[in-house]
Design an enzyme around this catalytic site. Sequence first.
Site, PDB file in Angstrom:
ATOM      1  N   ARG A 102       1.730  -8.337  -4.989  1.00 35.83           N
ATOM      2  CA  ARG A 102       0.579  -8.321  -4.127  1.00 35.83           C
ATOM      3  C   ARG A 102      -0.264  -9.649  -4.330  1.00 35.83           C
ATOM      4  O   ARG A 102      -0.593  -9.627  -5.570  1.00 35.83           O
ATOM      5  CB  ARG A 102      -0.206  -7.185  -4.612  1.00 35.83           C
ATOM      6  CG  ARG A 102      -1.401  -7.084  -4.024  1.00 35.83           C
ATOM      7  CD  ARG A 102      -2.154  -5.538  -4.032  1.00 35.83           C
ATOM      8  NE  ARG A 102      -1.606  -4.902  -2.651  1.00 35.83           N
ATOM      9  CZ  ARG A 102      -2.147  -3.686  -2.374  1.00 35.83           C
ATOM     10  NH1 ARG A 102      -3.324  -3.273  -2.974  1.00 35.83           N
ATOM     11  NH2 ARG A 102      -1.497  -3.162  -1.397  1.00 35.83           N
ATOM     12  N   HIS A 129       0.762  -7.156   5.662  1.00 32.61           N
ATOM     13  CA  HIS A 129       0.927  -5.888   4.861  1.00 32.61           C
ATOM     14  C   HIS A 129       2.140  -5.205   5.108  1.00 32.61           C
ATOM     15  O   HIS A 129       2.006  -4.154   5.817  1.00 32.61           O
ATOM     16  CB  HIS A 129      -0.181  -5.453   4.899  1.00 32.61           C
ATOM     17  CG  HIS A 129      -0.298  -4.281   3.582  1.00 32.61           C
ATOM     18  ND1 HIS A 129       0.605  -4.152   2.787  1.00 32.61           N
ATOM     19  CD2 HIS A 129      -0.936  -3.253   3.290  1.00 32.61           C
ATOM     20  CE1 HIS A 129       0.393  -3.080   1.988  1.00 32.61           C
ATOM     21  NE2 HIS A 129      -0.708  -2.578   2.311  1.00 32.61           N
ATOM     22  N   GLN A 132       2.906  -1.602   4.464  1.00 32.31           N
ATOM     23  CA  GLN A 132       2.233  -0.728   5.206  1.00 32.31           C
ATOM     24  C   GLN A 132       2.638  -0.563   6.673  1.00 32.31           C
ATOM     25  O   GLN A 132       2.705   0.528   7.170  1.00 32.31           O
ATOM     26  CB  GLN A 132       0.899  -1.259   5.218  1.00 32.31           C
ATOM     27  CG  GLN A 132      -0.235  -0.286   5.757  1.00 32.31           C
ATOM     28  CD  GLN A 132      -0.507   0.800   5.083  1.00 32.31           C
ATOM     29  OE1 GLN A 132      -0.787   0.759   3.860  1.00 32.31           O
ATOM     30  NE2 GLN A 132      -0.291   2.074   5.727  1.00 32.31           N
ATOM     31  N   ASP A 224      -9.037  -0.137   9.793  1.00 27.93           N
ATOM     32  CA  ASP A 224      -8.945  -0.639   8.101  1.00 27.93           C
ATOM     33  C   ASP A 224     -10.397  -0.811   7.896  1.00 27.93           C
ATOM     34  O   ASP A 224     -11.438  -1.310   8.739  1.00 27.93           O
ATOM     35  CB  ASP A 224      -7.736  -1.569   8.267  1.00 27.93           C
ATOM     36  CG  ASP A 224      -7.820  -2.114   6.646  1.00 27.93           C
ATOM     37  OD1 ASP A 224      -8.033  -1.246   5.766  1.00 27.93           O
ATOM     38  OD2 ASP A 224      -7.258  -3.432   6.554  1.00 27.93           O
ATOM     39  N   CYS A 264      -4.817   2.768   6.659  1.00 28.99           N
ATOM     40  CA  CYS A 264      -3.898   2.363   6.003  1.00 28.99           C
ATOM     41  C   CYS A 264      -4.364   2.837   4.410  1.00 28.99           C
ATOM     42  O   CYS A 264      -3.865   2.927   3.452  1.00 28.99           O
ATOM     43  CB  CYS A 264      -3.672   0.787   5.692  1.00 28.99           C
ATOM     44  SG  CYS A 264      -5.230  -0.301   5.235  1.00 28.99           S
ATOM     45  N   ARG A 292       4.264   5.862   2.660  1.00 28.67           N
ATOM     46  CA  ARG A 292       4.465   4.482   1.814  1.00 28.67           C
ATOM     47  C   ARG A 292       5.610   4.827   1.008  1.00 28.67           C
ATOM     48  O   ARG A 292       6.566   3.791   0.755  1.00 28.67           O
ATOM     49  CB  ARG A 292       3.272   4.138   0.913  1.00 28.67           C
ATOM     50  CG  ARG A 292       1.921   3.901   1.822  1.00 28.67           C
ATOM     51  CD  ARG A 292       2.310   2.538   2.582  1.00 28.67           C
ATOM     52  NE  ARG A 292       2.600   1.414   1.630  1.00 28.67           N
ATOM     53  CZ  ARG A 292       1.635   0.784   1.180  1.00 28.67           C
ATOM     54  NH1 ARG A 292       0.463   1.008   1.265  1.00 28.67           N
ATOM     55  NH2 ARG A 292       2.155  -0.301   0.245  1.00 28.67           N
TER      56      ARG A 292
HETATM   57  N1   CP Z   1      -2.729   0.899   1.766  1.00 26.51           N
HETATM   58  C1   CP Z   1      -2.668   0.379   0.710  1.00 26.51           C
HETATM   59  O1   CP Z   1      -2.010  -0.905   0.438  1.00 26.51           O
HETATM   60  O2   CP Z   1      -3.282   0.805  -0.619  1.00 26.51           O
HETATM   61  P1   CP Z   1      -3.483   0.254  -1.757  1.00 26.51           P
HETATM   62  O3   CP Z   1      -4.338  -0.952  -1.828  1.00 26.51           O
HETATM   63  O4   CP Z   1      -4.125   1.285  -2.626  1.00 26.51           O
HETATM   64  O5   CP Z   1      -2.205  -0.211  -2.454  1.00 26.51           O
HETATM   65  N1  NVA Z   2      -6.920  -5.168   4.714  1.00 24.33           N
HETATM   66  C1  NVA Z   2      -7.163  -4.649   3.389  1.00 24.33           C
HETATM   67  C2  NVA Z   2      -5.947  -3.470   3.014  1.00 24.33           C
HETATM   68  C3  NVA Z   2      -6.001  -2.535   1.887  1.00 24.33           C
HETATM   69  C4  NVA Z   2      -4.731  -2.137   1.772  1.00 24.33           C
HETATM   70  C5  NVA Z   2      -7.336  -5.683   2.144  1.00 24.33           C
HETATM   71  O1  NVA Z   2      -6.469  -6.508   2.273  1.00 24.33           O
HETATM   72  O2  NVA Z   2      -8.101  -5.351   1.528  1.00 24.33           O
END
Ligand code: CP
Ligand code: NVA
Length: 307
Positions: A102, A129, A132, A224, A264, A292
């Site tokens: 990540r 993502h 997701q 989101d 999400c 997920r």
């Molecule tokens: N939706 C998602 O990726 O959640 P987290 O940021 O908690 O992993």
């Molecule tokens: N768009 C958000 C998604 C979090 C799961 C971010 O990148 O923070």
Amino acid sequence: MKHFLTLADLGPTSMREILDLAVRIKQTRQAGEDTPYLKNKVLGMVFQKPSLRTRVSFDVAMLQLGGNALYLSPNEIQLGSRESVADVARVLSRYVDVVMARVFGHYDVVELAKYASVPVINGLSDYTHPCQGMADFLTILEYKGDFRGRKLVYLGDGNNVATSLLFGAAILGMDCTIATPRGYELHPAVWAIGYKLAAETGARLQATYDPLEAAEDADVLYTDTWTSMGQEEEAQQRQTIFPPYRVDESKLTRAKEDVMVMHCLPAHRGEEITDAVADGPHSALFDQAENRLHAQKAILVWALDAA
Ligand code: CP
Ligand code: NVA
């Protein structure tokens, strides 16, 4: 090497394959049977940003598949500052069987994939993502039975989650409308990829600034956070711009009667989604979060050719 960096790279055959696998693994688990496809395999999880779902679902996925996961915090690895991304990739590849990362900049996950000798999975980048997205389309499949002729509507920021939805919808032949404020649109390069993918499947893709018009006849309403991780200094300004895109009763009444609402998570209740909608009869939020786990098991098994 089967990396999992964007849904666009994946294409229709692999995307369908992973969805089928996810359905099968979920059903097996629900029947009380084990799915030890990744016995003794180890996943390295590199995080530059916080997480609940991604961290826990990958960890549990590996356990339930018979393997193990290692959490590597931002402080530990300091990707690109303590050590180059290329060297992190080379070293991790000597210890683990698959890497999930990540990251802030998408180029970092691309760089990891370039230098790793094991599969690399994008667990969220600023660009997209895809884990997701895979869980989202699994959830839509469960609720709606199919993608074709269905309309997915995303309201809010043209961000990483919107990008995965556009790519996935285009690949699966689902119509997709993205409504954002001016200045927060998806990048033209993302639309170009989306249109190219949609040309193969006949999915109708649309961009608009009008959230109410977008919500018309929606089968799926998706939103989101207005401020993604890394954009915190813009939060106040965004809160003045985004309220018309909130998923609330006014959008729900425009959508189909059996519309499903998706997010999400984490949700900022009262901002991009109201409590009434998040906890209401149309909400798929927690089925989506559960998926997920099932979708990522399938991604891992696919990446390691272990089915
Ligand atoms: N939706 C998602 O990726 O959640 P987290 O940021 O908690 O992993
Ligand atoms: N768009 C958000 C998604 C979090 C799961 C971010 O990148 O923070």
